[in-house]
Design a protein around this motif. Structure first.
Motif, short mmCIF file in Angstrom:
data_model
loop_
_atom_site.label_atom_id
_atom_site.label_comp_id
_atom_site.label_asym_id
_atom_site.label_seq_id
_atom_site.Cartn_x
_atom_site.Cartn_y
_atom_site.Cartn_z
N ARG A 72 0.74 -1.32 0.01
CA ARG A 72 0.15 -0.04 0.03
C ARG A 72 0.74 1.23 0.01
NH1 ARG A 72 -4.76 -1.15 -2.17
NH2 ARG A 72 -5.57 -3.13 -1.52
N CYS A 73 2.25 1.01 -0.16
CA CYS A 73 2.93 2.49 0.00
C CYS A 73 3.23 3.11 -1.58
CB CYS A 73 4.19 2.00 0.44
SG CYS A 73 5.18 0.57 -0.65
N TRP A 74 2.60 2.44 -2.72
CA TRP A 74 2.76 2.97 -4.15
C TRP A 74 1.64 3.94 -4.23
CZ3 TRP A 74 7.40 1.37 -4.28
CH2 TRP A 74 7.56 -0.03 -3.70
N LYS A 75 2.12 4.96 -4.74
CA LYS A 75 1.05 6.06 -5.34
C LYS A 75 0.43 5.82 -6.57
CE LYS A 75 0.85 11.16 -6.07
NZ LYS A 75 1.62 12.50 -6.14
N LYS A 76 1.38 5.25 -7.60
CA LYS A 76 1.05 4.89 -8.81
C LYS A 76 2.14 3.83 -9.32
CE LYS A 76 -0.28 6.91 -13.37
NZ LYS A 76 -0.34 8.23 -14.25
N ILE A 77 1.73 2.99 -10.14
CA ILE A 77 2.35 1.71 -10.72
C ILE A 77 2.52 1.94 -12.17
CG2 ILE A 77 2.74 -0.50 -11.01
CD1 ILE A 77 1.46 -1.15 -8.05
N TYR A 78 3.42 2.01 -12.67
CA TYR A 78 3.85 1.97 -14.33
C TYR A 78 4.23 0.70 -14.76
CZ TYR A 78 3.79 7.04 -13.92
OH TYR A 78 3.41 8.36 -13.60
N LEU A 79 3.44 0.26 -15.70
CA LEU A 79 3.87 -1.27 -16.58
C LEU A 79 4.27 -0.84 -18.00
CD1 LEU A 79 0.58 -2.88 -14.96
CD2 LEU A 79 3.03 -3.01 -14.05
N SER A 80 4.99 -1.85 -18.41
CA SER A 80 5.09 -1.68 -19.84
C SER A 80 4.47 -2.75 -20.56
CB SER A 80 6.69 -2.20 -20.12
OG SER A 80 6.84 -3.43 -19.85
N THR A 81 3.90 -2.55 -21.86
CA THR A 81 2.90 -3.08 -22.67
C THR A 81 3.69 -3.28 -24.13
OG1 THR A 81 0.91 -2.39 -21.54
CG2 THR A 81 0.49 -3.41 -23.56
N TYR A 98 -2.80 2.92 -12.09
CA TYR A 98 -1.55 2.53 -12.81
C TYR A 98 -1.64 2.75 -14.08
CZ TYR A 98 -4.47 -0.99 -15.39
OH TYR A 98 -5.34 -1.66 -16.25
N GLU A 99 -0.73 2.95 -14.89
CA GLU A 99 -0.68 3.34 -16.42
C GLU A 99 0.28 2.37 -17.17
OE1 GLU A 99 0.74 6.96 -19.07
OE2 GLU A 99 0.55 7.37 -16.69
N GLU A 100 -0.15 2.06 -18.40
CA GLU A 100 0.62 1.31 -19.19
C GLU A 100 1.20 1.88 -20.37
OE1 GLU A 100 -1.38 -2.97 -19.41
OE2 GLU A 100 -2.95 -1.74 -19.85
N ILE A 101 2.44 1.65 -20.51
CA ILE A 101 3.28 2.16 -21.56
C ILE A 101 3.36 1.45 -22.68
CG2 ILE A 101 5.45 3.61 -22.07
CD1 ILE A 101 5.51 4.38 -19.26
N GLN A 112 9.38 7.16 -23.67
CA GLN A 112 8.20 7.47 -23.58
C GLN A 112 7.98 7.73 -21.82
OE1 GLN A 112 4.65 5.55 -25.21
NE2 GLN A 112 6.13 4.11 -26.44
N LEU A 113 8.72 7.07 -20.94
CA LEU A 113 8.72 7.14 -19.69
C LEU A 113 9.43 8.52 -19.29
CD1 LEU A 113 8.03 5.71 -17.02
CD2 LEU A 113 10.72 4.86 -16.95
N THR A 118 6.77 11.70 -12.63
CA THR A 118 6.73 10.55 -11.55
C THR A 118 7.15 11.06 -10.30
OG1 THR A 118 9.07 9.75 -12.01
CG2 THR A 118 7.26 8.76 -13.47
N ASP A 119 6.73 10.01 -9.13
CA ASP A 119 6.95 10.53 -7.85
C ASP A 119 7.82 9.35 -7.14
OD1 ASP A 119 5.51 12.08 -5.26
OD2 ASP A 119 5.62 10.10 -4.74
N LYS A 120 8.43 9.78 -5.85
CA LYS A 120 9.21 8.80 -5.41
C LYS A 120 8.41 7.53 -4.69
CE LYS A 120 9.03 11.32 -0.97
NZ LYS A 120 9.81 11.94 0.16
N ASN A 121 7.34 7.87 -4.53
CA ASN A 121 6.37 6.63 -4.09
C ASN A 121 5.79 5.98 -5.45
OD1 ASN A 121 6.69 7.28 -1.35
ND2 ASN A 121 5.48 8.94 -1.53
N ASP A 122 6.14 6.07 -6.37
CA ASP A 122 5.82 5.30 -7.65
C ASP A 122 6.60 3.83 -7.90
OD1 ASP A 122 3.70 7.29 -8.03
OD2 ASP A 122 5.13 8.14 -9.80
N LEU A 123 5.85 2.82 -8.44
CA LEU A 123 6.55 1.68 -8.77
C LEU A 123 6.48 1.64 -10.38
CD1 LEU A 123 8.05 -1.10 -7.75
CD2 LEU A 123 5.59 -1.84 -7.72
N LEU A 124 7.86 1.15 -10.82
CA LEU A 124 7.82 0.52 -12.21
C LEU A 124 8.04 -0.75 -12.10
CD1 LEU A 124 8.33 1.12 -15.26
CD2 LEU A 124 10.64 1.61 -14.76
N VAL A 125 7.41 -1.63 -12.94
CA VAL A 125 7.34 -2.85 -13.06
C VAL A 125 7.93 -3.43 -14.46
CG1 VAL A 125 6.42 -5.12 -12.52
CG2 VAL A 125 5.73 -3.24 -11.16
#
Length: 325
Positions: A72-81, A98-101, A112-113, A118-125
């Motif tokens: 629950r610490c993530w503000k937003k999650i970025y995913l590749s597609t 979340y947002e898909e790129i 694109q990224l 982005t924010d320090k509390n975001d996660l990139l997967v």
């Protein structure tokens, strides 16, 4: 029966059969008061030359992905597609912002990224080599990602043993608390049915080890068998040889495909090759290989893709023969 390194390697099959019988006794005697006393964790630590406190073991990378995403610490999650479907299914299941790129190449993804705030509390997967193309993010590209992305990065290295750099990003993860690297025994050791993987990170994740507890995550049987494997130098060399066979067959097939004007083939560092077909007519022609085990056809964003999971040279020759029909 499919042509494969596994089916053709009697040494691997004999070893697994012997140790299945040795360790599968049904006992549940692996419950530890001190989680660092796990003998599998101890063996893995010695094998990787990484301190135990930075290693987490779990039921393959597929346990770590939703476990990290659901924090629950993530503000937003970025995913590749295009990407491994578990990433998207996990963020949807936990109702996470979340947002898909969408990107074809690693460089395209980075460009694109850069445009994202982005924010320090975001996660990139991401995966590297990528699940979609087999292209690996090299060290320069990872450094660029760390510069342009302010949050933490979870990198799935399930296919790293088939790359030019099998050490991957372990050293970087041990020197940067924004990186988490996950790996699996299912690819390099052909042991997907055992459900064994691990994560390397120096990032402080409160209480996380208490949620990834042996033998509830890695079964007693799987932990014993993988411990035996990592202590068997002779068998480790056999697996290295099997991986080399796949890499050789992959590169052989790539050298053939790269001269085909009807497709765009990606330079893979995984145990598969993906190519993009330029027109529907040739895509239909490629269906000559559809009944070969290990072939996937899919469409996305009006593009046609074919993914070929590699076995030995006989397998690659069979694919080439069918494409030439």
């Amino acid at each position: 029966m499919a042509l494969s390194v596994w089916n053709d390697n009697k040494v691997l099959k004999k070893w697994v059969k012997k140790n299945q019988e040795k360790f599968f006794d049904g006992n549940f005697n692996f419950n530890m008061m001190n989680l660092y006393s796990d003998p599998f964790l101890e063996t893995l630590s010695n094998h990787l030359n990484v301190e135990k406190k930075y290693i987490y073991t779990g039921a393959g990378s597929s346990q770590f992905i939703p476990a990290i995403i659901s924090l629950r610490c993530w503000k937003k999650i970025y995913l590749s597609t295009l990407e491994f479907g578990l990433y998207t299914r996990s963020v949807r299941a936990f109702n996470i912002n979340y947002e898909e790129i969408f990107s074809i190449t690693c460089n395209d993804f980075i460009e694109q990224l850069i445009k994202k705030k982005t924010d320090k509390n975001d996660l990139l997967v991401i995966s590297s080599p990528r699940w979609f193309s087999g292209e690996r993010f090299d060290n320069t590209q990872i450094s660029k990602l760390l510069n342009v992305f302010k949050g933490s990065i979870l990198i799935d290295e399930a296919y790293i043993s088939f790359s030019k750099n099998p050490d991957g990003l372990l050293n970087l993860a041990l020197n940067n608390d924004r990186l988490m690297v996950i790996r699996s025994f299912s690819k390099k050791y052909f042991l997907s049915g055992l459900r064994v993987g691990y994560m390397i990170t120096i990032k402080d994740i409160p209480y996380f080890r208490n949620t990834i507890i042996p033998p509830h995550s890695v079964s007693t049987h799987s932990a014993r068998l993988c411990t035996e494997l990592l202590n068997d130098e002779k068998m480790l060399k056999v697996f290295d040889s099997a991986n080399d066979c796949i890499k050789s067959s992959r590169d052989y097939l790539y050298d053939y495909l790269k001269n085909n004007d009807n497709i765009v083939v990606f330079k893979s560092e995984a145990n598969f090759i993906t190519f993009m077909v330029k027109n529907k007519k040739y895509y239909d022609h490629c269906k000559n290989i559809l009944n070969i085990p290990g072939i996937q056809f899919f469409e996305y964003n009006q593009y046609y893709y074919i993914k070929i999971w590699i076995a030995d040279k006989r397998f690659s020759d069979k694919v080439i023969e069918r494409l030439n029909v």
